[in-house]
Design a protein around this motif. Structure first.
Motif, PDB file in Angstrom:
ATOM      1  N   THR A 100      10.378   8.061  -8.308  1.00 37.10           N
ATOM      2  CA  THR A 100       9.907   8.251  -6.939  1.00 37.10           C
ATOM      3  C   THR A 100       9.767   6.905  -6.234  1.00 37.10           C
ATOM      4  O   THR A 100      10.206   6.742  -5.095  1.00 37.10           O
ATOM      5  N   LEU A 101       9.209   5.946  -6.954  1.00 40.40           N
ATOM      6  CA  LEU A 101       9.041   4.607  -6.383  1.00 40.40           C
ATOM      7  C   LEU A 101      10.389   4.019  -5.990  1.00 40.40           C
ATOM      8  O   LEU A 101      10.578   3.519  -4.878  1.00 40.40           O
ATOM      9  N   LEU A 102      11.357   4.101  -6.897  1.00 37.03           N
ATOM     10  CA  LEU A 102      12.663   3.520  -6.630  1.00 37.03           C
ATOM     11  C   LEU A 102      13.348   4.223  -5.454  1.00 37.03           C
ATOM     12  O   LEU A 102      13.991   3.581  -4.619  1.00 37.03           O
ATOM     13  N   LYS A 103      13.157   5.541  -5.380  1.00 35.24           N
ATOM     14  CA  LYS A 103      13.765   6.278  -4.268  1.00 35.24           C
ATOM     15  C   LYS A 103      13.138   5.866  -2.934  1.00 35.24           C
ATOM     16  O   LYS A 103      13.818   5.819  -1.918  1.00 35.24           O
ATOM     17  N   CYS A 104      11.838   5.590  -2.958  1.00 39.39           N
ATOM     18  CA  CYS A 104      11.187   5.104  -1.739  1.00 39.39           C
ATOM     19  C   CYS A 104      11.749   3.739  -1.353  1.00 39.39           C
ATOM     20  O   CYS A 104      12.065   3.482  -0.196  1.00 39.39           O
ATOM     21  N   LEU A 105      11.899   2.869  -2.359  1.00 34.21           N
ATOM     22  CA  LEU A 105      12.399   1.518  -2.083  1.00 34.21           C
ATOM     23  C   LEU A 105      13.849   1.556  -1.610  1.00 34.21           C
ATOM     24  O   LEU A 105      14.280   0.717  -0.833  1.00 34.21           O
ATOM     25  N   ALA A 106      14.607   2.531  -2.102  1.00 33.45           N
ATOM     26  CA  ALA A 106      16.017   2.622  -1.728  1.00 33.45           C
ATOM     27  C   ALA A 106      16.206   3.347  -0.401  1.00 33.45           C
ATOM     28  O   ALA A 106      17.324   3.517   0.059  1.00 33.45           O
ATOM     29  N   GLY A 107      15.090   3.798   0.186  1.00 29.68           N
ATOM     30  CA  GLY A 107      15.180   4.463   1.483  1.00 29.68           C
ATOM     31  C   GLY A 107      15.668   5.897   1.393  1.00 29.68           C
ATOM     32  O   GLY A 107      16.094   6.476   2.383  1.00 29.68           O
ATOM     33  N   LEU A 108      15.638   6.462   0.191  1.00 31.95           N
ATOM     34  CA  LEU A 108      16.087   7.853   0.035  1.00 31.95           C
ATOM     35  C   LEU A 108      14.938   8.835   0.226  1.00 31.95           C
ATOM     36  O   LEU A 108      15.151  10.013   0.435  1.00 31.95           O
ATOM     37  N   LEU A 109      13.724   8.305   0.142  1.00 30.09           N
ATOM     38  CA  LEU A 109      12.537   9.157   0.214  1.00 30.09           C
ATOM     39  C   LEU A 109      11.522   8.441   1.101  1.00 30.09           C
ATOM     40  O   LEU A 109      11.217   7.270   0.861  1.00 30.09           O
ATOM     41  N   PRO A 110      11.005   9.106   2.133  1.00 34.74           N
ATOM     42  CA  PRO A 110      10.016   8.426   2.975  1.00 34.74           C
ATOM     43  C   PRO A 110       8.653   8.412   2.277  1.00 34.74           C
ATOM     44  O   PRO A 110       8.246   9.419   1.718  1.00 34.74           O
ATOM     45  N   PRO A 111       7.963   7.268   2.302  1.00 33.62           N
ATOM     46  CA  PRO A 111       6.620   7.253   1.709  1.00 33.62           C
ATOM     47  C   PRO A 111       5.644   8.024   2.586  1.00 33.62           C
ATOM     48  O   PRO A 111       5.898   8.214   3.774  1.00 33.62           O
ATOM     49  N   THR A 112       4.558   8.493   1.986  1.00 35.51           N
ATOM     50  CA  THR A 112       3.551   9.214   2.760  1.00 35.51           C
ATOM     51  C   THR A 112       2.766   8.245   3.642  1.00 35.51           C
ATOM     52  O   THR A 112       2.481   8.522   4.795  1.00 35.51           O
ATOM     53  N   SER A 113       2.439   7.086   3.053  1.00 38.98           N
ATOM     54  CA  SER A 113       1.855   6.035   3.883  1.00 38.98           C
ATOM     55  C   SER A 113       2.164   4.695   3.239  1.00 38.98           C
ATOM     56  O   SER A 113       2.703   4.639   2.133  1.00 38.98           O
ATOM     57  N   GLY A 114       1.838   3.627   3.937  1.00 42.53           N
ATOM     58  CA  GLY A 114       2.229   2.310   3.458  1.00 42.53           C
ATOM     59  C   GLY A 114       3.690   2.089   3.765  1.00 42.53           C
ATOM     60  O   GLY A 114       4.347   2.944   4.380  1.00 42.53           O
ATOM     61  N   GLU A 133       0.822  -1.218   0.000  1.00 42.32           N
ATOM     62  CA  GLU A 133       0.000   0.000   0.000  1.00 42.32           C
ATOM     63  C   GLU A 133       0.853   1.264   0.000  1.00 42.32           C
ATOM     64  O   GLU A 133       0.574   2.241   0.703  1.00 42.32           O
ATOM     65  N   LEU A 134       1.906   1.250  -0.793  1.00 41.39           N
ATOM     66  CA  LEU A 134       2.845   2.366  -0.799  1.00 41.39           C
ATOM     67  C   LEU A 134       2.218   3.583  -1.477  1.00 41.39           C
ATOM     68  O   LEU A 134       1.815   3.539  -2.624  1.00 41.39           O
ATOM     69  N   ARG A 135       2.159   4.668  -0.721  1.00 40.66           N
ATOM     70  CA  ARG A 135       1.624   5.933  -1.249  1.00 40.66           C
ATOM     71  C   ARG A 135       2.650   7.035  -1.074  1.00 40.66           C
ATOM     72  O   ARG A 135       3.339   7.103  -0.068  1.00 40.66           O
ATOM     73  N   LYS A 136       2.740   7.888  -2.096  1.00 36.52           N
ATOM     74  CA  LYS A 136       3.611   9.049  -1.960  1.00 36.52           C
ATOM     75  C   LYS A 136       2.887  10.257  -2.514  1.00 36.52           C
ATOM     76  O   LYS A 136       2.409  10.247  -3.646  1.00 36.52           O
ATOM     77  N   THR A 137       2.779  11.293  -1.671  1.00 34.84           N
ATOM     78  CA  THR A 137       2.128  12.531  -2.073  1.00 34.84           C
ATOM     79  C   THR A 137       3.130  13.660  -1.918  1.00 34.84           C
ATOM     80  O   THR A 137       3.806  13.762  -0.908  1.00 34.84           O
ATOM     81  N   TYR A 138       3.252  14.483  -2.957  1.00 34.76           N
ATOM     82  CA  TYR A 138       4.097  15.673  -2.843  1.00 34.76           C
ATOM     83  C   TYR A 138       3.217  16.862  -2.499  1.00 34.76           C
ATOM     84  O   TYR A 138       2.153  17.041  -3.084  1.00 34.76           O
ATOM     85  N   GLY A 139       3.660  17.679  -1.564  1.00 38.12           N
ATOM     86  CA  GLY A 139       2.889  18.847  -1.171  1.00 38.12           C
ATOM     87  C   GLY A 139       1.744  18.465  -0.247  1.00 38.12           C
ATOM     88  O   GLY A 139       1.495  17.281   0.002  1.00 38.12           O
ATOM     89  N   THR A 140       1.059  19.490   0.266  1.00 38.73           N
ATOM     90  CA  THR A 140      -0.051  19.217   1.171  1.00 38.73           C
ATOM     91  C   THR A 140      -1.263  20.050   0.760  1.00 38.73           C
ATOM     92  O   THR A 140      -1.148  20.975  -0.042  1.00 38.73           O
ATOM     93  N   GLY A 141      -2.393  19.723   1.340  1.00 41.92           N
ATOM     94  CA  GLY A 141      -3.626  20.485   1.122  1.00 41.92           C
ATOM     95  C   GLY A 141      -4.106  20.395  -0.315  1.00 41.92           C
ATOM     96  O   GLY A 141      -4.032  19.349  -0.950  1.00 41.92           O
ATOM     97  N   ALA A 142      -4.558  21.544  -0.839  1.00 41.64           N
ATOM     98  CA  ALA A 142      -5.166  21.565  -2.171  1.00 41.64           C
ATOM     99  C   ALA A 142      -4.123  21.313  -3.259  1.00 41.64           C
ATOM    100  O   ALA A 142      -4.423  20.792  -4.327  1.00 41.64           O
ATOM    101  N   ALA A 143      -2.872  21.696  -2.976  1.00 40.51           N
ATOM    102  CA  ALA A 143      -1.816  21.569  -3.984  1.00 40.51           C
ATOM    103  C   ALA A 143      -1.192  20.170  -3.997  1.00 40.51           C
ATOM    104  O   ALA A 143      -0.296  19.898  -4.786  1.00 40.51           O
ATOM    105  N   ALA A 144      -1.648  19.314  -3.090  1.00 40.14           N
ATOM    106  CA  ALA A 144      -1.049  17.994  -2.970  1.00 40.14           C
ATOM    107  C   ALA A 144      -1.186  17.206  -4.267  1.00 40.14           C
ATOM    108  O   ALA A 144      -2.231  17.232  -4.910  1.00 40.14           O
ATOM    109  N   LYS A 145      -0.108  16.526  -4.633  1.00 44.52           N
ATOM    110  CA  LYS A 145      -0.138  15.740  -5.847  1.00 44.52           C
ATOM    111  C   LYS A 145       0.221  14.298  -5.499  1.00 44.52           C
ATOM    112  O   LYS A 145       1.290  14.022  -4.950  1.00 44.52           O
TER     113      LYS A 145
END
Lengths: 273, 269
Positions: free
Chosen positions: B63-77, B23-35
């Motif tokens: 982005t996915l690979l960076k999450c898997l490599a531990g360079l980027l924290p996922p938003t959830s999952g 359930e890996l999720r990654k969101t950039y930004g917050t609120g209305a501008a969140a992508k």
């Protein structure tokens, strides 16, 4: 604001003068200048503070034979080098911290921008009060004048660090300090060395000024003394020495830059396999 | 200590799972501008497997690979390597980036580039040199250790990056579009090199690419992502015969079939 290392493109054939030719052309120009001086010193300007070329050469020979001249020259070079060394050391250390920690960078930016354009000579009265006409005073002024270019270039270089390189280092488990020392610093080398070269060119000048105006021991003070005593031949001989030493100083820094950046696109000869 | 009372259902069915993505999720930004970039991804990678992640450009593959490599924290999952949640660069993992000119240190020789990550592992100098030599040999660059990366061609530079990853002796090798910046001929060579290296070192490989041919040619399984926000469209078993061959495999009707299948999946809205 920051200056990246200047790229040297191969000169085009038309404007380029071959090595030996350039030397000849340069020598001719020097001879013409000397001739103009000599004519002036013998003719319209005779009797004023313009000794003949021969007299200045005589003054130079006299200087070179004196032990005090050499100790003065040593004093000036020491002032310039120690001040420069301290400036490079603290400029790089401070620059890495300022460049890596965004909060520190933003909070110190205004202070640096205000302090940077203040010429060292403006600070001199205060430093003279505190340290007197001493070598320490000269060293401090050189340090002050050299710190800014090194600091500003280091900050720019650190902030320019390649994110891919940093990610690579992180993926191999490099911590913050390791990244700073092994990735960020060498990556910023081109910026830093340019800063050092700018600072280095100023270091010798500031050292001489601190002696000439501030009275710290060195060839600058000797120049002042010679001028007051009306020893014009000696005075011009000292000016000549300063020119030569300044040139040697900058040549040395240029060689240092080449050696440090042998791998950098601005210096290396491109070899494509 | 609880194993004695563990019920059948709580034991994972596949014990050779190396990498599990939940359930890996990654969101950039917050609120209305969140992508939303990654929209709840689920898949796994088995030990020794070659998995290609393919998707349209801008689908969040990097982005996915960076999450898997531990360079980027996922938003959830979360993702797990050998059962341990990835919350920083794992020691057993090495990365190869697309931008070889930017991932090699231009101030270090080829050999020093390869041994650089080893300085961290408490390995003796001699052992480091041996490893570098072996890794460079494996990528066919045994004769250039004292050259600088910028004296080499693009393909050779990427080989150095691969050698560096190999010398690190990872259990999982992640590659982000590793052959996207080299010419076609070199690309084929490097693809085969990667397959050889996997055989020789027995490592698990996760490779991200936008090139469908490449994905099907290299992988045991292809994870197909849809366009942003990325979701797993399908996971395809590549049942073409191994070892792969640039001519024979690509002429194989099964290869063509799978290729079309992936293409359709990517194109589908």
């Amino acid at each position: 604001m920051a200056i990246t290392s200047i790229r040297r493109f191969p000169a085009t054939g038309k404007t380029r003068v071959a090595g030996s030719n350039a030397l000849v052309v340069g020598a001719i120009a020097v001879l013409i200048c000397l001739a103009v001086w000599e004519v002036g010193a013998r003719g319209p300007l005779a009797g004023g503070p313009f000794p003949t070329v021969g007299a200045i050469a005589g003054g130079l020979v006299g200087l070179v034979g004196e032990a005090t001249f050499w100790s003065s020259l040593g004093e000036t070079l020491m002032t310039a080098l120690v001040g420069l060394g301290l400036a490079v050391l603290s400029g790089v250390l401070l620059g890495v911290v300022l460049g890596s920690v965004d909060f520190v960078y933003r909070s110190t930016r205004l202070i640096i921008e205000v302090l940077k354009p203040i010429p060292p000579i403006v600070v001199m009265p205060l430093v003279l009060l505190l340290l007197g006409p001493t070598t320490e005073m000269g060293v401090f002024l050189v340090f002050y004048g050299c710190l800014w270019p090194v600091l500003i270039q280091t900050v720019a270089g650190v902030r320019d660090a390649d994110p891919v390189l940093l990610d690579t280092a992180r993926s191999f488990g490099f911590g913050r300090l390791q990244r700073a020392v092994r990735i960020v610093l060498p990556g910023a080398a081109a910026f830093i060395v340019t800063g050092v070269r700018i600072a280095g060119a100023a270091a010798f000048v500031i050292a001489v000024v601190s002696e000439l105006v501030g009275g710290a021991p060195g060839i600058g003070r000797d120049l002042f003394v010679a001028q007051n005593a009306g020893l014009y031949a000696q005075m011009y001989a000292l000016v000549f020495v300063m020119g030569v030493v300044g040139l040697a100083f900058n040549t040395g820094l240029g060689a240092f830059e080449k050696w440090m950046l042998h791998w950098h696109p601005s210096v290396r000869r491109e070899v494509v396999a | 200590m609880m194993t004695g009372v563990m019920t059948e259902a709580s034991i994972p069915e596949q014990t050779d799972q190396r990498l599990v993505i939940e359930e890996l999720r990654k969101t950039y930004g917050t609120g209305a501008a969140a992508k939303v970039v990654l929209d709840g991804l689920n898949f796994d990678v088995r030990s020794g497997e070659f998995v290609c992640i393919v998707g349209p450009s801008g689908a969040g593959k990097t982005t996915l690979l960076k999450c898997l490599a531990g360079l980027l924290p996922p938003t959830s999952g979360a993702s797990y390597l050998d059962g341990i949640q990835i919350d920083g660069p794992p020691e057993k993992l090495a990365l190869v980036f697309q931008e070889y000119t930017r991932s090699l240190m231009p101030w270090l020789t080829v050999e020093k580039n390869v041994t650089l990550p080893l300085s961290n592992k408490g390995i003796s100098k001699r052992e480091r040199r041996t490893r570098a030599q072996e890794a460079l040999e494996a990528v066919g660059l045994a004769d250039v250790p004292s050259k600088y990366p910028w004296q080499l061609s693009g393909g050779m530079q990427q080989r150095v990056a691969i050698a560096r990853a190999l010398a690190y002796q990872p259990e999982v090798l992640m590659m982000d579009e590793p052959f996207a910046s080299v010419d076609a001929q070199t690309r084929f060579e490097l693809e085969d090199l990667t397959l050889r290296v996997r055989e020789q070192f027995g490592i698990t490989i996760v490779l991200v690419t936008h090139d469908i041919d490449e994905a099907v040619y290299l992988a045991d399984r292809v994870v197909v992502l849809g366009s942003a926000p990325a979701q797993v469209r399908e996971i395809i078993d590549v049942d073409v015969t191994s070892p792969r061959d640039q001519v024979k495999t690509k002429a194989d009707p099964r290869f063509t079939e799978l290729r079309s299948r992936v293409f359709e999946l990517i194109r589908a809205r």
